[in-house]
Motif scaffolding. Structure first.
Motif, PDB file in Angstrom:
ATOM      1  N   ALA A   1       2.407   1.619  -3.402  1.00 34.90           N
ATOM      2  CA  ALA A   1       1.450   2.118  -4.382  1.00 34.90           C
ATOM      3  C   ALA A   1       1.259   3.622  -4.246  1.00 34.90           C
ATOM      4  O   ALA A   1       1.200   4.357  -5.255  1.00 34.90           O
ATOM      5  CB  ALA A   1       0.112   1.404  -4.203  1.00 34.90           C
ATOM      6  N   SER A   2       1.174   4.114  -3.021  1.00 34.89           N
ATOM      7  CA  SER A   2       0.989   5.555  -2.799  1.00 34.89           C
ATOM      8  C   SER A   2       2.193   6.348  -3.302  1.00 34.89           C
ATOM      9  O   SER A   2       2.043   7.403  -3.941  1.00 34.89           O
ATOM     10  CB  SER A   2       0.775   5.829  -1.305  1.00 34.89           C
TER      11      SER A   2
ATOM     12  N   ALA B   1       1.131   1.234  -9.721  1.00 32.84           N
ATOM     13  CA  ALA B   1       0.611   1.586  -8.401  1.00 32.84           C
ATOM     14  C   ALA B   1      -0.741   0.933  -8.148  1.00 32.84           C
ATOM     15  O   ALA B   1      -1.023   0.456  -7.044  1.00 32.84           O
ATOM     16  CB  ALA B   1       0.499   3.101  -8.274  1.00 32.84           C
ATOM     17  N   LEU B   2      -1.603   0.893  -9.168  1.00 30.62           N
ATOM     18  CA  LEU B   2      -2.909   0.263  -9.027  1.00 30.62           C
ATOM     19  C   LEU B   2      -2.768  -1.237  -8.782  1.00 30.62           C
ATOM     20  O   LEU B   2      -3.489  -1.819  -7.954  1.00 30.62           O
ATOM     21  CB  LEU B   2      -3.746   0.522 -10.289  1.00 30.62           C
TER      22      LEU B   2
ATOM     23  N   ALA C   1      -2.317  -5.445  -2.286  1.00 25.15           N
ATOM     24  CA  ALA C   1      -2.475  -5.131  -0.870  1.00 25.15           C
ATOM     25  C   ALA C   1      -3.880  -5.480  -0.395  1.00 25.15           C
ATOM     26  O   ALA C   1      -4.069  -6.041   0.693  1.00 25.15           O
ATOM     27  CB  ALA C   1      -2.188  -3.654  -0.623  1.00 25.15           C
ATOM     28  N   ALA C   2      -4.886  -5.175  -1.210  1.00 23.94           N
ATOM     29  CA  ALA C   2      -6.266  -5.503  -0.846  1.00 23.94           C
ATOM     30  C   ALA C   2      -6.465  -7.014  -0.749  1.00 23.94           C
ATOM     31  O   ALA C   2      -7.160  -7.505   0.153  1.00 23.94           O
ATOM     32  CB  ALA C   2      -7.222  -4.905  -1.866  1.00 23.94           C
TER      33      ALA C   2
ATOM     34  N   ALA D   1      -1.732  -1.752  -5.207  1.00 20.39           N
ATOM     35  CA  ALA D   1      -2.868  -1.537  -4.311  1.00 20.39           C
ATOM     36  C   ALA D   1      -3.809  -2.737  -4.339  1.00 20.39           C
ATOM     37  O   ALA D   1      -4.353  -3.133  -3.302  1.00 20.39           O
ATOM     38  CB  ALA D   1      -3.609  -0.269  -4.710  1.00 20.39           C
TER      39      ALA D   1
ATOM     40  N   TRP E   1       1.135   4.758 -12.883  1.00 20.33           N
ATOM     41  CA  TRP E   1      -0.162   4.630 -12.219  1.00 20.33           C
ATOM     42  C   TRP E   1      -0.686   3.191 -12.282  1.00 20.33           C
ATOM     43  O   TRP E   1      -1.316   2.706 -11.353  1.00 20.33           O
ATOM     44  CB  TRP E   1      -1.173   5.587 -12.844  1.00 20.33           C
TER      45      TRP E   1
ATOM     46  N   GLY F   1       0.813  -1.212   0.000  1.00 21.03           N
ATOM     47  CA  GLY F   1       0.000   0.000   0.000  1.00 21.03           C
ATOM     48  C   GLY F   1       0.845   1.260   0.000  1.00 21.03           C
ATOM     49  O   GLY F   1       0.565   2.214  -0.744  1.00 21.03           O
TER      50      GLY F   1
END
Length: 346
Positions: free
Chosen positions: A27-28, A53-54, A60-61, A57, A50, A24
């Protein structure tokens, strides 16, 4: 597919949260650099960052949503730090930036792997980071400079990972030793009251124990007189001797012998009827009576015990009631003259 134990997480739930946190944050950072960093001037490069990064993320989810123990068995927690290293390299490839400020991000997934995974999993993360760094630097730098960078970065990552894994292994060994000490009475070698309580709770909740569960409480007769007349070292010898006699008198696979504290011991008999428990209690009294303690001066010290027996469901319905019933039977035996056993009132 199930991964090898050496690649698994030490604590799956904690490892999943750590992986999610690392991915996470990564990604940020990537999304922020794609928006503000002038090193990615083209639209294609920004969109590529991007997208990376997506993806981070989304991973991470997944670490937070999927059951961590299942993720660990499937190897997802092992793969997460390695994927984190790949993401760092992919982002650097698209931005064309292979500076030290970018390569230092490879330490994040490696540190996460070294602190959350076992040695094999940490090795996978280090190997992935080094290979990714090698491919990246050879693509963007002259060969000599690329190899120099990879040697320094790879050595640093490997040493950091090795130190952290060793520290985690030492901490785990210390915790295991503390747990062992908490589970075993150091004087007698018997298990402690906590272990007995856990075993008793398991026996009472087990549907397989159709015959019931019996508890035998054992108290040394006139133990204070032994300490006063022969000294506390002999008293300790008496407890060790008694523990050995009790352990020899029961079958290890169907009984738990514990030191409750002081001169009181206990024998747990899962799957044991009240009648069989009474027979076992009589055997214990006779076994202790027949095995006096040899003393250093060549004499022997007679030892006797008083025993209380209780059984679920005949004498009690739960753990507390079983202890109370066995304790009441023990005092019945002591009041009746000691060196005997008594059963609880139905």
């Amino acid at each position: 597919m199930l991964v090898h134990p050496s690649l698994r997480a030490r604590h799956p739930r904690r490892a999943a949260r750590t992986a999610a946190g690392v991915l996470g944050v990564g990604a940020s950072v990537l999304a922020g650099f794609a928006w503000f960093d002038p090193a990615t001037p083209t639209v294609d490069q920004r969109w590529a960052s991007w997208a990376v990064a997506l993806l981070a993320a989304a991973l991470a989810a997944c670490c937070l949503r999927i059951d961590p123990h299942r993720s660990d068995r499937l190897g997802l927690l092992t793969a997460a730090p390695a994927l984190g290293a790949v993401l760092v390299c992919v982002q650097a490839w698209h931005t064309g930036d292979v500076s030290a400020s970018v390569q230092v991000f490879l330490a994040l997934p490696v540190v996460a792997a070294a602190t959350q995974l076992r040695a094999g999993g940490a090795g996978v993360a280090v190997a992935t980071a080094v290979v990714g760094d090698l491919v990246l630097t050879l693509h963007l730098m002259p060969t000599g400079a690329a190899l120099t960078d990879v040697v320094f970065v790879g050595t640093t990552l490997a040493v950091v990972a090795a130190v952290l894994v060793r520290l985690e292994d030492a901490q785990a060994a210390d915790k295991a030793e503390l747990a062992r000490l908490a589970a075993v009475d150091t004087l007698t070698g018997l298990v402690t009251r906590r272990v007995l309580d856990d075993a008793l709770a398991t026996a009472l909740s087990s549907a397989a124990s159709a015959q019931g569960t019996a508890l035998i409480l054992v108290d040394v007769d006139e133990f204070k007189a032994i300490n006063d007349g022969h000294g506390h070292p002999v008293g300790d010898d008496a407890l060790r001797h008694l523990a050995a006699v009790l352990a020899r008198s029961v079958r290890e696979d169907d009984a738990v012998v514990s030191r409750m504290g002081g001169d009181e011991l206990a024998v747990l008999l899962p799957g044991c009827s009240a009648d069989v428990a009474a027979t076992r209690a009589d055997d214990l009294v006779n076994a202790v009576r027949a095995a006096p303690l040899p003393l250093a001066d060549g004499t022997v010290l007679p030892i006797t015990i008083s025993v209380g027996v209780a059984q679920v469901p005949r004498h009690a319905v739960g753990l507390r009631e079983l202890y109370a019933a066995a304790d009441a039977a023990l005092y019945t035996a002591k009041r009746a003259g000691r060196d005997r056993w008594a059963t609880a009132a139905a």
